[in-house]
Design a protein around this motif. Structure first.
Motif, PDB file in Angstrom:
ATOM      1  N   LEU A  94       0.850  -1.189   0.000  1.00 13.06           N
ATOM      2  CA  LEU A  94       0.000   0.000   0.000  1.00 13.06           C
ATOM      3  C   LEU A  94       0.881   1.233   0.000  1.00 13.06           C
ATOM      4  O   LEU A  94       1.771   1.377   0.840  1.00 13.06           O
ATOM      5  N   ALA A 142      -2.565   6.023  -3.413  1.00 13.24           N
ATOM      6  CA  ALA A 142      -3.545   5.019  -3.001  1.00 13.24           C
ATOM      7  C   ALA A 142      -4.781   5.005  -3.897  1.00 13.24           C
ATOM      8  O   ALA A 142      -5.380   3.949  -4.127  1.00 13.24           O
ATOM      9  N   GLN A 146      -4.521   2.659  -6.538  1.00 13.08           N
ATOM     10  CA  GLN A 146      -4.501   1.278  -6.056  1.00 13.08           C
ATOM     11  C   GLN A 146      -5.873   0.815  -5.582  1.00 13.08           C
ATOM     12  O   GLN A 146      -6.005  -0.279  -5.048  1.00 13.08           O
ATOM     13  N   LEU A 174      -7.313   2.913   0.240  1.00  7.17           N
ATOM     14  CA  LEU A 174      -6.467   2.443   1.341  1.00  7.17           C
ATOM     15  C   LEU A 174      -6.894   1.035   1.737  1.00  7.17           C
ATOM     16  O   LEU A 174      -7.660   0.835   2.687  1.00  7.17           O
ATOM     17  N   GLN A 226      -2.917  -4.772  -0.087  1.00  6.28           N
ATOM     18  CA  GLN A 226      -2.369  -5.087  -1.399  1.00  6.28           C
ATOM     19  C   GLN A 226      -1.759  -6.501  -1.375  1.00  6.28           C
ATOM     20  O   GLN A 226      -1.467  -7.039  -0.311  1.00  6.28           O
TER      21      GLN A 226
END
Length: 283
Positions: free
Chosen positions: A148, A153, A156, A159, A162
């Motif tokens: 992370l 973020a 991705q 939060l 990962q």
């Protein structure tokens, strides 16, 4: 009031000791003089001045608004508080993404202005790896960061943990290996499954420092405000609250306010006196 005594001098951990630690490393993220002073007195191995200060200290909802000037300001304060502890300062978002020249300029400013021992940056893209190589070759130690990555973020998916699926797990492992190859002396593993963190730690020759990554990393990092209960909100899964100083501080301020309103503070104990004859001359 007697001045606070300085903590006993200690020997700063060397880069080889941190790269190949004989025992688990203890890192605390602190942002100011008292926080760093307390961390050094407690005997931590590293202090990180993280760009999480955007959330914890400056009240932003992400780390993106944090500037290089912010990091330098807080890095200076932390160094004054912990002159004998290995100090790492985050390079904030945008200061190393626009090319090696800009990244080198940012890193040099941090090292020169704060007295930090190393810088940290997130990611393992080809562009970031180029920066790690150049900084490392020019004598600026770099701590990497995979899993992370709060600075990016949103890209991705927010939060969240990962490395839980095949592609993400492989990218995390390969990213950590690439950072080692590029010259990083340590890598932070944030919010990844414990078994993946253990595999990465076994594969790397440099230290892994976990936060929300299980017990088998070569070290652990927690945010000062999280471990002391100073940050508002529920306790985070990746953190452990070792004290509840936020509650204690609120209660203390409330007692102070009550005593002021009741004219109980300041008492004679906290007031100064003068001779009657001096006072009489004023009437």
């Amino acid at each position: 009031m007697q001045p606070e005594s300085a903590p006993a001098a200690r020997v700063k951990r060397s880069l080889p000791e941190l790269t190949h630690p004989a025992a688990p490393l203890v890192m605390v993220t602190a942002y100011d003089y008292p926080g760093a002073r307390h961390a050094e007195a407690a005997g931590v191995d590293l202090i990180l001045v993280g760009d999480s200060l955007g959330n914890v200290v400056l009240g932003y909802d992400s780390t993106a608004p944090v500037t290089l000037a912010d990091m330098i300001h807080h890095g200076k304060a932390a160094r004054r508080g912990a002159p004998n502890t290995f100090l790492v300062v985050d390079l904030p978002f945008g200061t190393y993404h626009t090319g090696v020249t800009d990244a080198m300029r940012s890193a040099v400013r941090v090292i020169q202005d704060t007295g930090a021992d190393a810088v940290k940056m997130e990611g393992s893209t080809p562009e970031v790896l180029d920066v790690v190589r150049v900084l490392s070759r020019n004598g600026i130690p770099v701590m990497g960061h995979v899993g992370l990555m709060p600075q990016t973020a949103a890209a991705q998916g927010g939060l969240r943990v990962q490395g839980k699926d095949d592609d993400s797990a492989r990218r995390t492992l390969e990213g950590a290996l690439a950072l080692q190859e590029a010259g990083a002396f340590a890598v932070v593993l944030e919010a990844i499954p414990a078994r993946l963190a253990r595999l990465i730690s076994e594969r790397l020759d440099i230290a892994t420092i976990g936060i929300g990554a299980g017990v088998h990393c070569d070290g652990q990092v927690l945010v000062y405000h999280d471990l002391l209960g100073l940050y508002e909100g529920e306790e985070k899964k990746i953190a452990k609250r070792y004290a509840d100083l936020g509650r204690e501080s609120r209660e203390a301020i409330a007692r102070y306010a009550a005593e002021v309103r009741a004219r109980e503070f300041p008492s004679k104990e906290h007031s100064f006196v003068m001779k009657d004859e001096v006072l009489d001359k004023l009437y």
